[in-house]
Design a protein around this motif. Structure first.
Motif, PDB file in Angstrom:
ATOM      1  N   GLN A 179       0.831  -1.205   0.000  1.00  0.00           N
ATOM      2  CA  GLN A 179       0.000   0.000   0.000  1.00  0.00           C
ATOM      3  C   GLN A 179       0.866   1.256   0.000  1.00  0.00           C
ATOM      4  N   ALA A 180       1.967   1.212   0.726  1.00  0.00           N
ATOM      5  CA  ALA A 180       2.888   2.343   0.727  1.00  0.00           C
ATOM      6  C   ALA A 180       3.427   2.591  -0.682  1.00  0.00           C
ATOM      7  N   ALA A 181       3.695   1.512  -1.410  1.00  0.00           N
ATOM      8  CA  ALA A 181       4.136   1.644  -2.801  1.00  0.00           C
ATOM      9  C   ALA A 181       3.016   2.201  -3.667  1.00  0.00           C
ATOM     10  N   ALA A 182       1.791   1.739  -3.412  1.00  0.00           N
ATOM     11  CA  ALA A 182       0.643   2.240  -4.170  1.00  0.00           C
ATOM     12  C   ALA A 182       0.458   3.736  -3.955  1.00  0.00           C
ATOM     13  N   ASN A 183       0.770   4.198  -2.767  1.00  0.00           N
ATOM     14  CA  ASN A 183       0.634   5.619  -2.462  1.00  0.00           C
ATOM     15  C   ASN A 183       1.557   6.484  -3.317  1.00  0.00           C
ATOM     16  N   GLN A 184       2.560   5.850  -3.910  1.00  0.00           N
ATOM     17  CA  GLN A 184       3.480   6.567  -4.800  1.00  0.00           C
ATOM     18  C   GLN A 184       3.401   6.025  -6.232  1.00  0.00           C
ATOM     19  N   ASP A 185       2.280   5.366  -6.527  1.00  0.00           N
ATOM     20  CA  ASP A 185       2.029   4.821  -7.867  1.00  0.00           C
ATOM     21  C   ASP A 185       3.116   3.837  -8.303  1.00  0.00           C
ATOM     22  N   LYS A 186       3.598   3.049  -7.337  1.00  0.00           N
ATOM     23  CA  LYS A 186       4.632   2.055  -7.621  1.00  0.00           C
ATOM     24  C   LYS A 186       4.167   0.650  -7.235  1.00  0.00           C
ATOM     25  N   TYR A 187       2.877   0.465  -7.100  1.00  0.00           N
ATOM     26  CA  TYR A 187       2.352  -0.801  -6.597  1.00  0.00           C
ATOM     27  C   TYR A 187       2.726  -1.987  -7.487  1.00  0.00           C
ATOM     28  N   VAL A 188       2.409  -1.902  -8.764  1.00  0.00           N
ATOM     29  CA  VAL A 188       2.654  -3.036  -9.661  1.00  0.00           C
ATOM     30  C   VAL A 188       4.144  -3.333  -9.755  1.00  0.00           C
ATOM     31  N   ASP A 189       4.966  -2.283  -9.838  1.00  0.00           N
ATOM     32  CA  ASP A 189       6.415  -2.492  -9.857  1.00  0.00           C
ATOM     33  C   ASP A 189       6.873  -3.205  -8.585  1.00  0.00           C
TER      34      ASP A 189
ATOM     35  N   PRO B 263       9.931   6.938  -5.428  1.00  0.00           N
ATOM     36  CA  PRO B 263      10.240   8.376  -5.509  1.00  0.00           C
ATOM     37  C   PRO B 263      10.616   9.010  -4.169  1.00  0.00           C
ATOM     38  N   ASP B 264       9.931   8.628  -3.105  1.00  0.00           N
ATOM     39  CA  ASP B 264      10.170   9.246  -1.798  1.00  0.00           C
ATOM     40  C   ASP B 264      10.341   8.140  -0.756  1.00  0.00           C
ATOM     41  N   MET B 265      11.589   7.772  -0.505  1.00  0.00           N
ATOM     42  CA  MET B 265      11.847   6.685   0.429  1.00  0.00           C
ATOM     43  C   MET B 265      11.481   7.069   1.860  1.00  0.00           C
TER      44      MET B 265
ATOM     45  N   PHE C 221      13.314  -3.646  -1.415  1.00  0.00           N
ATOM     46  CA  PHE C 221      12.516  -3.744  -2.635  1.00  0.00           C
ATOM     47  C   PHE C 221      12.053  -2.358  -3.095  1.00  0.00           C
ATOM     48  N   ALA C 222      11.731  -1.498  -2.159  1.00  0.00           N
ATOM     49  CA  ALA C 222      11.320  -0.135  -2.519  1.00  0.00           C
ATOM     50  C   ALA C 222      12.457   0.595  -3.231  1.00  0.00           C
ATOM     51  N   GLU C 223      13.668   0.393  -2.755  1.00  0.00           N
ATOM     52  CA  GLU C 223      14.816   1.023  -3.406  1.00  0.00           C
ATOM     53  C   GLU C 223      15.054   0.435  -4.790  1.00  0.00           C
ATOM     54  N   GLN C 224      14.811  -0.869  -4.926  1.00  0.00           N
ATOM     55  CA  GLN C 224      15.009  -1.525  -6.219  1.00  0.00           C
ATOM     56  C   GLN C 224      14.091  -0.959  -7.296  1.00  0.00           C
TER      57      GLN C 224
END
Length: 250
Positions: free
Chosen positions: A144-154, A186-188, A179-182
């Protein structure tokens, strides 16, 4: 998950290895009952309470009816791929620690994207659940945190691509951040802050409860049109499944 039925798939691999033939039979019955619960819910009947995760594989297919209230069709949905107006929406319930979800993501999903999503015929919407303990919930929150930055599918693709061929991956906080860094989050700083957000955790817990109330007892679990399918089925099975859903709306 490795079978076909109206949407389901779950149970610890270790439990399966220790199971006797009798346990296998009981597990299959439990999955079947969970699928019946889902069908009842979708057709407006009262579902059985206390649905639980019973197995990671099931056999069979079933037709369901009624309004699919879990279908979102939101244009800017970060947890979806494909045309918002596609004739068919394929909903998939996933757990980021589910080995069968990883298998589907690696082996089958790319083919379905090429043949059905890219051609505008099917839209895929993902829903996260946590069925394999605390790390599953932490991973659900990270998604969900990834989805909040439009990175969910990635993000989920990266997690599934790195998953072991069997068993459940160890998704510690450090691994989730890696994985977020990989995927070039955009905003770690925001990502790591979201991992500790109590509202996101409450949302994740609600998603899991909703899935269980629907009768989704295992992952991956799929619904397309008025039918459900469970498990990391072969590509040919998904082609037949989606073609039938498309034919029903033509």
């Amino acid at each position: 998950m490795s079978t076909n039925q109206p949407l389901a798939r779950h149970t610890l691999e270790a439990k399966y290895r220790r199971a006797t033939i009798g346990n296998w039979i009981l597990g299959a019955i439990a999955v079947f009952l969970g699928i019946v619960v889902l069908a009842q819910t979708l057709t407006g009947q009262s579902p059985t309470t206390g649905t639980s995760v019973a197995a990671e594989s099931a056999d069979g297919a079933q037709t369901t009816g009624g309004d699919m209230e879990f279908v979102r069709r939101e244009a800017d949905d970060p947890k979806a791929i494909g045309d918002v107006d596609a004739p068919v929406v394929l909903t998939e319930w996933i757990d980021l620690r589910c080995p069968f979800c990883a298998s589907f993501s690696r082996d089958t999903l790319p083919v379905l994207i090429e043949e059905y999503v890219d051609t505008g015929r099917v839209r895929i919407e993902f829903t996260d659940v946590a069925y394999f303990g605390e790390q599953s919930e932490d991973a659900q929150i990270a998604a969900q945190a990834a989805a909040n930055q439009d990175k969910y599918v990635d993000y989920i693709t990266a997690v599934f691509d790195a998953a072991p061929d069997s068993g459940h991956p160890d998704l510690t906080r450090e691994v989730l951040i890696d994985f977020a860094e990989q995927v070039d989050m955009p905003d770690m700083e925001k990502f790591t802050a979201d991992l500790d957000d109590p509202q996101i955790r409450a949302q994740a817990e609600a998603e899991t409860r909703n899935a269980q109330q629907l009768g989704v007892t295992a992952t991956p679990f799929f619904v397309a049109g008025q039918a459900a399918l469970s498990g990391a089925q072969p590509v040919a099975t998904f082609r037949e499944y989606l073609d039938e859903a498309l034919a029903a709306v033509e």
